[in-house]
Motif scaffolding. Structure first.
Motif, PDB file in Angstrom:
ATOM      1  N   ASN A 178     160.653 -81.853  38.272  1.00 43.43           N
ATOM      2  CA  ASN A 178     160.169 -80.467  38.194  1.00 43.43           C
ATOM      3  C   ASN A 178     158.681 -80.393  37.881  1.00 43.43           C
ATOM      4  OD1 ASN A 178     162.678 -79.356  38.740  1.00 43.43           O
ATOM      5  ND2 ASN A 178     163.264 -79.267  36.589  1.00 43.43           N
ATOM      6  N   THR A 179     158.012 -81.529  37.977  1.00 47.65           N
ATOM      7  CA  THR A 179     156.592 -81.600  37.625  1.00 47.65           C
ATOM      8  C   THR A 179     155.764 -81.926  38.853  1.00 47.65           C
ATOM      9  OG1 THR A 179     157.183 -82.388  35.406  1.00 47.65           O
ATOM     10  CG2 THR A 179     154.899 -82.709  36.116  1.00 47.65           C
ATOM     11  N   VAL A 180     154.652 -81.203  39.020  1.00 49.32           N
ATOM     12  CA  VAL A 180     153.792 -81.394  40.187  1.00 49.32           C
ATOM     13  C   VAL A 180     152.335 -81.519  39.747  1.00 49.32           C
ATOM     14  CG1 VAL A 180     153.083 -80.485  42.436  1.00 49.32           C
ATOM     15  CG2 VAL A 180     155.358 -79.948  41.533  1.00 49.32           C
ATOM     16  N   PHE A 181     151.670 -82.573  40.196  1.00 51.49           N
ATOM     17  CA  PHE A 181     150.235 -82.744  39.956  1.00 51.49           C
ATOM     18  C   PHE A 181     149.506 -82.489  41.271  1.00 51.49           C
ATOM     19  CE2 PHE A 181     151.903 -84.791  36.260  1.00 51.49           C
ATOM     20  CZ  PHE A 181     150.921 -84.652  35.285  1.00 51.49           C
ATOM     21  N   VAL A 182     148.528 -81.589  41.222  1.00 46.75           N
ATOM     22  CA  VAL A 182     147.762 -81.212  42.413  1.00 46.75           C
ATOM     23  C   VAL A 182     146.292 -81.533  42.164  1.00 46.75           C
ATOM     24  CG1 VAL A 182     147.197 -79.366  44.031  1.00 46.75           C
ATOM     25  CG2 VAL A 182     149.395 -79.327  42.820  1.00 46.75           C
ATOM     26  N   SER A 183     145.664 -82.205  43.118  1.00 46.55           N
ATOM     27  CA  SER A 183     144.247 -82.557  42.949  1.00 46.55           C
ATOM     28  C   SER A 183     143.468 -82.224  44.206  1.00 46.55           C
ATOM     29  CB  SER A 183     144.103 -84.049  42.629  1.00 46.55           C
ATOM     30  OG  SER A 183     144.524 -84.841  43.738  1.00 46.55           O
ATOM     31  N   GLY A 184     142.144 -82.235  44.069  1.00 39.30           N
ATOM     32  CA  GLY A 184     141.265 -81.981  45.201  1.00 39.30           C
ATOM     33  C   GLY A 184     140.682 -83.279  45.721  1.00 39.30           C
ATOM     34  N   ILE A 185     139.355 -83.401  45.666  1.00 39.36           N
ATOM     35  CA  ILE A 185     138.685 -84.624  46.107  1.00 39.36           C
ATOM     36  C   ILE A 185     137.725 -85.084  45.018  1.00 39.36           C
ATOM     37  CG2 ILE A 185     137.079 -85.617  47.789  1.00 39.36           C
ATOM     38  CD1 ILE A 185     139.874 -85.151  48.905  1.00 39.36           C
ATOM     39  N   GLY A 186     137.709 -86.359  44.748  1.00 37.25           N
ATOM     40  CA  GLY A 186     136.848 -86.932  43.721  1.00 37.25           C
ATOM     41  C   GLY A 186     137.566 -88.088  43.055  1.00 37.25           C
ATOM     42  N   CYS A 187     136.888 -88.780  42.174  1.00 33.54           N
ATOM     43  CA  CYS A 187     137.512 -89.907  41.480  1.00 33.54           C
ATOM     44  C   CYS A 187     138.763 -89.461  40.726  1.00 33.54           C
ATOM     45  CB  CYS A 187     136.522 -90.543  40.504  1.00 33.54           C
ATOM     46  SG  CYS A 187     135.084 -91.308  41.292  1.00 33.54           S
ATOM     47  N   GLY A 237     137.964 -78.968  46.629  1.00 40.79           N
ATOM     48  CA  GLY A 237     137.850 -77.664  46.007  1.00 40.79           C
ATOM     49  C   GLY A 237     139.051 -76.755  46.162  1.00 40.79           C
ATOM     50  N   ARG A 238     140.062 -77.192  46.920  1.00 37.28           N
ATOM     51  CA  ARG A 238     141.179 -76.295  47.242  1.00 37.28           C
ATOM     52  C   ARG A 238     142.445 -76.561  46.436  1.00 37.28           C
ATOM     53  NH1 ARG A 238     136.484 -75.897  50.062  1.00 37.28           N
ATOM     54  NH2 ARG A 238     136.578 -74.162  51.541  1.00 37.28           N
ATOM     55  N   ALA A 239     142.369 -77.401  45.428  1.00 32.74           N
ATOM     56  CA  ALA A 239     143.561 -77.660  44.616  1.00 32.74           C
ATOM     57  C   ALA A 239     144.139 -76.373  44.011  1.00 32.74           C
ATOM     58  CB  ALA A 239     143.241 -78.674  43.518  1.00 32.74           C
ATOM     59  N   PRO A 240     143.314 -75.435  43.511  1.00 32.13           N
ATOM     60  CA  PRO A 240     143.873 -74.194  42.969  1.00 32.13           C
ATOM     61  C   PRO A 240     144.670 -73.395  43.990  1.00 32.13           C
ATOM     62  CG  PRO A 240     141.628 -74.476  42.211  1.00 32.13           C
ATOM     63  CD  PRO A 240     141.855 -75.509  43.270  1.00 32.13           C
ATOM     64  N   ALA A 241     144.213 -73.383  45.241  1.00 32.73           N
ATOM     65  CA  ALA A 241     144.922 -72.628  46.280  1.00 32.73           C
ATOM     66  C   ALA A 241     146.284 -73.251  46.558  1.00 32.73           C
ATOM     67  CB  ALA A 241     144.088 -72.584  47.563  1.00 32.73           C
ATOM     68  N   VAL A 242     146.333 -74.571  46.662  1.00 27.01           N
ATOM     69  CA  VAL A 242     147.600 -75.257  46.909  1.00 27.01           C
ATOM     70  C   VAL A 242     148.533 -75.088  45.716  1.00 27.01           C
ATOM     71  CG1 VAL A 242     148.680 -77.501  47.316  1.00 27.01           C
ATOM     72  CG2 VAL A 242     146.553 -76.912  48.486  1.00 27.01           C
ATOM     73  N   ALA A 243     147.982 -75.212  44.515  1.00 27.86           N
ATOM     74  CA  ALA A 243     148.789 -75.061  43.303  1.00 27.86           C
ATOM     75  C   ALA A 243     149.383 -73.654  43.214  1.00 27.86           C
ATOM     76  CB  ALA A 243     147.942 -75.351  42.072  1.00 27.86           C
ATOM     77  N   THR A 244     148.623 -72.661  43.639  1.00 26.04           N
ATOM     78  CA  THR A 244     149.125 -71.287  43.635  1.00 26.04           C
ATOM     79  C   THR A 244     150.316 -71.146  44.567  1.00 26.04           C
ATOM     80  OG1 THR A 244     146.920 -70.400  43.116  1.00 26.04           O
ATOM     81  CG2 THR A 244     148.531 -68.865  44.052  1.00 26.04           C
ATOM     82  N   GLY A 245     150.221 -71.758  45.745  1.00 24.57           N
ATOM     83  CA  GLY A 245     151.332 -71.729  46.688  1.00 24.57           C
ATOM     84  C   GLY A 245     152.564 -72.412  46.132  1.00 24.57           C
ATOM     85  N   ASN A 259     158.038 -71.869  43.951  1.00 24.18           N
ATOM     86  CA  ASN A 259     159.035 -72.250  42.944  1.00 24.18           C
ATOM     87  C   ASN A 259     158.420 -72.114  41.554  1.00 24.18           C
ATOM     88  OD1 ASN A 259     161.026 -73.317  41.332  1.00 24.18           O
ATOM     89  ND2 ASN A 259     161.351 -75.150  42.583  1.00 24.18           N
ATOM     90  N   PRO A 260     158.538 -70.923  40.958  1.00 22.49           N
ATOM     91  CA  PRO A 260     157.921 -70.662  39.651  1.00 22.49           C
ATOM     92  C   PRO A 260     158.434 -71.554  38.523  1.00 22.49           C
ATOM     93  CG  PRO A 260     158.550 -68.610  40.720  1.00 22.49           C
ATOM     94  CD  PRO A 260     159.180 -69.712  41.493  1.00 22.49           C
ATOM     95  N   GLU A 261     159.586 -72.208  38.746  1.00 19.74           N
ATOM     96  CA  GLU A 261     160.150 -73.062  37.699  1.00 19.74           C
ATOM     97  C   GLU A 261     159.430 -74.394  37.585  1.00 19.74           C
ATOM     98  OE1 GLU A 261     162.438 -71.887  35.613  1.00 19.74           O
ATOM     99  OE2 GLU A 261     162.184 -70.034  36.745  1.00 19.74           O
ATOM    100  N   LEU A 262     158.607 -74.731  38.560  1.00 20.34           N
ATOM    101  CA  LEU A 262     157.904 -76.008  38.532  1.00 20.34           C
ATOM    102  C   LEU A 262     156.786 -75.997  37.490  1.00 20.34           C
ATOM    103  CD1 LEU A 262     157.628 -76.819  42.346  1.00 20.34           C
ATOM    104  CD2 LEU A 262     159.214 -77.795  40.680  1.00 20.34           C
TER     105      LEU A 262
END
Length: 341
Positions: A50-59, A77-85, A90-93
């Motif tokens: 139930n855990t998701v890590f979302v990242s953009g680009i960089g070290c 720069g788009r990690a926030p957009a993907v994380a929002t989706g 699935n709000p339980e994640l």
């Protein structure tokens, strides 16, 4: 009938470590942050599935590969957009965003701002090393004036962005700071996770190759006591081995340093937004410390909860009819023409 409660199996730090080889430069502060997160996850009582890590680009954005959970390594720069989706689907994640100062505040500045103002329920960890490490040491939005790099060979003339000040201005309801190798980092992560809403955590992270010891003035052992102010809600703001404290000078409308025994020493109020701004922007000179720990927390309704409630209200009492939806508006049916004899 009794409500069935899902039992989450207990885990260890090893359970959260993936089988992937960790690839950062030897001595990079990212290693310390990774270990801190892996050690913290078992204490949160959350399930890996139930855990998701979302990242953009960089070290820092290699992070999802090293966590034994779900993850997305997205685009710059788009990690926030993907994380929002992810959170809306699935709000339980349990969603964590891993980003850097360049990823989040340059090309991703717009996305970061909107995620914070919307107050999506997630943990936003910004690794700040004041440099672009992955692309070989160019100056970043947080680089200090005078920083020499391949893109600023004569020294940067840009005034650097302050990540926490940016977050506060964007409407973040939880703001904290920590240091990559400090023992208090897990406690900050736990506080961020306990907050319902967008938790913004700036982590001072040392880049040993391109910006080594940029934070040494307050992270080095010989300066830590004098320059680090670890904040605790409801407690006095005391530092320098318990000998100094922070007070408020009403004449200058600014923070001032006083003796720790002075009755005017300020008590940390998490919901005081004005105080949070003063703490975030304390001068780096004149003996002032760096504010660390949870600086500001004032919970508010989350973005996904508002979306869910709106959808419920709109659909209440309505019958689901896909065919009617498809045929709604201008529609027509193509009849098969009779074959000529």
């Amino acid at each position: 009938m009794n409500e069935i409660t899902k039992i989450i199996p207990s885990t260890t730090a090893k359970d959260w470590a993936s089988d992937q080889e960790v690839r950062w430069c030897p001595g990079c502060g990212d290693y310390a942050v990774l270990k801190a997160v892996q050690r913290t996850m078992p204490d949160l009582g959350v399930a890996r599935e139930n855990t998701v890590f979302v990242s953009g680009i960089g070290c820092s954005s290699r992070f999802p590969y090293y966590m034994a959970s779900y993850g997305f390594h997205t685009i710059h720069g788009r990690a926030p957009a993907v994380a929002t989706g992810v959170k809306l689907a699935n709000p339980e994640l349990d969603v964590w965003i891993i980003t850097g100062d360049g990823d989040a505040l340059s090309i991703g500045g717009n996305h970061t701002m909107h995620l914070l103002r919307r107050n999506l329920d997630c943990q936003f960890l910004l690794f700040n090393n004041e440099i672009y490490g992955l692309t070989k040491g160019q100056y970043s939005p947080t680089s200090r004036i005078g920083t020499r790099s391949p893109s600023t060979p004569f020294g940067s003339v840009d005034r650097p962005a302050n990540p926490c000040s940016f977050a506060l201005g964007a409407g973040a309801r939880f703001i904290a700071r920590a240091i990559d190798v400090h023992k208090a980092l897990p406690d900050v992560l736990k506080a961020a996770h306990a907050h319902k809403g967008a938790s913004f955590v700036e982590i001072f992270q040392n880049c040993v190759v391109y910006n080594d010891d940029v934070f040494a003035s307050f992270t080095a052992k010989e300066f830590a006591s004098e320059r680090q102010l670890w904040l605790k809600a409801g407690e006095k703001m005391i530092f320098s081995g318990g000998t100094k404290g922070l007070s408020f000078d009403r004449d200058r409308m600014a923070l001032t340093i006083v003796d720790a025994t002075d009755p005017a020493v300020l008590v940390h109020d998490l919901k005081n937004r004005t105080l949070a701004q003063l703490l975030i922007e304390m001068p780096a000179t004149a003996g002032f410390p760096v504010a660390l720990g949870v600086i500001y927390e004032d919970p508010a309704p989350t973005f996904e909860s508002a979306v869910i409630e709106q959808n419920r209200a709109v659909s209440e009492g309505k019958k689901v009819d896909l065919q009617a939806l498809v045929a709604k508006g201008q529609s027509w049916q193509v009849e098969k023409e009779p074959r000529a004899e």
